[in-house]
Design an enzyme around this catalytic site. Structure first.
Site, PDB file in Angstrom:
ATOM      1  N   CYS A 115       0.139  -1.054  -0.271  1.00 54.33           N
ATOM      2  CA  CYS A 115      -0.173  -0.076  -0.110  1.00 54.33           C
ATOM      3  C   CYS A 115       0.505   0.964  -0.021  1.00 54.33           C
ATOM      4  CB  CYS A 115      -0.668  -0.214   1.291  1.00 54.33           C
ATOM      5  SG  CYS A 115      -2.171  -1.392   0.817  1.00 54.33           S
ATOM      6  N   HIS A 248      -2.462   7.443   2.701  1.00 57.71           N
ATOM      7  CA  HIS A 248      -3.290   6.257   2.406  1.00 57.71           C
ATOM      8  C   HIS A 248      -4.772   5.853   2.508  1.00 57.71           C
ATOM      9  CE1 HIS A 248      -4.027   2.229   0.933  1.00 57.71           C
ATOM     10  NE2 HIS A 248      -3.665   2.012   2.166  1.00 57.71           N
ATOM     11  N   ASN A 278     -10.378  -0.525   0.406  1.00 53.77           N
ATOM     12  CA  ASN A 278      -8.412   0.556   0.371  1.00 53.77           C
ATOM     13  C   ASN A 278      -8.681  -0.590  -1.178  1.00 53.77           C
ATOM     14  OD1 ASN A 278      -5.927  -0.221   0.871  1.00 53.77           O
ATOM     15  ND2 ASN A 278      -6.528  -1.231   2.979  1.00 53.77           N
TER      16      ASN A 278
END
Ligand code: ACO
Length: 321
Positions: A115, A248, A278
């Site tokens: 990520c 993020h 996500n």
């Protein structure tokens, strides 16, 4: 001096949004209330079987090139971040190069930092451009995370989505990217991973993403707070000068805690986790693109991009857009 500057952004998500209630309808033992309260996620996008990470990446990249007014033939560097590449090799960056008609001879490679992938890729591309070796880069974060999610594990499957985001980074005599910092702590590899590998014609290890959610939560809040301050210090700037925080997009509670630690008001944070879930390496460039296109982020503003994820990895980039 040569600097690099973001001159165009693009984003792409496949198909129609899949709501929390859609997941319930598909038989997952969860509820809209649970997901919204714990994560802030209301919907995500899930690619059809024949759609690959490179397809999403190429579409986001086309949109970034259009926004920049730059032809694919003028790109000399492709850096693509993904945890869900099309294949073991060649790199998804090479597949995108081919798909877009970026000339043979350009440099193209993938970056794997889960990520944190996009902030890693952006920092690498910035260093290439500042060295004078390359002039115009496509930096892409693209994922089909739905392929490695265990749809029988409700504690992870509700969190993730598919998508891609891209920027065109060009050499400039004015500084766009002002500072960046990348970090990793491999001793934390076990809190978030997909251990499977192909060996002897079989998948050895688990093909699914596994996560210790509470450990990830605590680590993420701490390291994003620290690295946010670090890139401000490196650039000699203060928090008051920051226009937008783009962390993020993992979980609204992590994001709110980071903003609180950095003393950044909630209205200066870009939030897209509610509509995308996500999307791992795609989350930061997708959020950047949304806020550029809806007019929130304006030319000349100061933006902080932050990534955190498996490895454990984390990093931040401070950019004047
Ligand atoms: N729906 C309904 N109930 C659920 C679900 C679900 N989808 N998932 C878990 N539960 C239940 C559990 O079974 C458990 O029930 P029990 O108490 O009867 O045993 C209860 O909810 C609590 O489970 P926990 O796992 O302890 O829930 P927690 O409060 O820790 O929340 C969450 C889980 C949302 C994943 C949280 O740990 C978190 O936000 N972690 C951050 C991790 C993250 O966002 N990772 C993203 C990937 S990493 C990255 O991008 C950096």
């Amino acid at each position: 001096m040569i600097f690099s500057r973001i001159v165009g952004t693009g984003g792409y998500v496949p198909g129609a949004p899949v709501s929390n209630n859609d997941l319930v309808a598909r038989g997952i033992d969860t509820s809209d209330d649970w997901i919204v309260e714990r994560t802030g996620i209301r919907a995500r996008y899930i690619a059809e079987k024949d759609v690959r990470t490179s397809t999403l990446a190429a579409e986001a990249a086309r949109r970034a090139l259009d926004a920049a007014g730059i032809a694919a033939t003028d790109i000399d560097l492709v850096v693509l971040a993904s945890t869900t590449p099309d294949m073991v090799f060649p790199s998804t960056a090479c597949l995108v190069q081919n798909e877009l008609g970026i000339p043979p001879g350009a440099t193209a490679f993938d970056v794997q930092a889960v990520c944190s992938g996009f902030v890693y890729a952006l920092t690498v591309a910035d260093k290439f451009i500042r060295s004078g070796s390359h002039k115009r880069a496509l930096v892409i974060g693209a994922e089909t995370l739905s392929r490695i999610v265990d749809w029988k594990d409700r504690s992870t499957c509700v969190l993730f989505g598919d998508g891609a985001g891209a920027v065109v980074l060009a050499a400039d005599d004015k500084a766009g990217i002002l500072s960046s910092a990348l970090h990793a702590d491999g001793s934390q590899h076990q809190i978030l991973n997909t251990t499977g590998q192909i060996a002897g014609g079989e998948i050895v290890g688990s093909p699914f993403l596994r996560m210790d959610g509470q450990a990830v939560f605590k680590q993420a809040v701490k390291v994003l707070g620290d690295v946010g301050q670090e890139v401000l210090d490196l650039a000699g700037l203060s928090l008051d000068e920051l226009d937008w925080l783009i962390p993020h997009q993992a979980n609204i509670r992590i994001m709110q805690s980071v903003a609180k630690r950095l003393k950044i008001p909630a209205e200066r944070m870009v939030v897209t986790v509610d509509m995308h879930g996500n999307t791992s390496a795609a989350s930061v460039p997708l959020a950047l693109d949304v806020a550029v296109r809806d007019g929130r982020i304006r030319p000349g503003q100061l933006v902080m991009l932050q990534g955190v994820g498996g490895g454990f990895t984390w990093g931040a980039v401070l950019a004047r857009v």
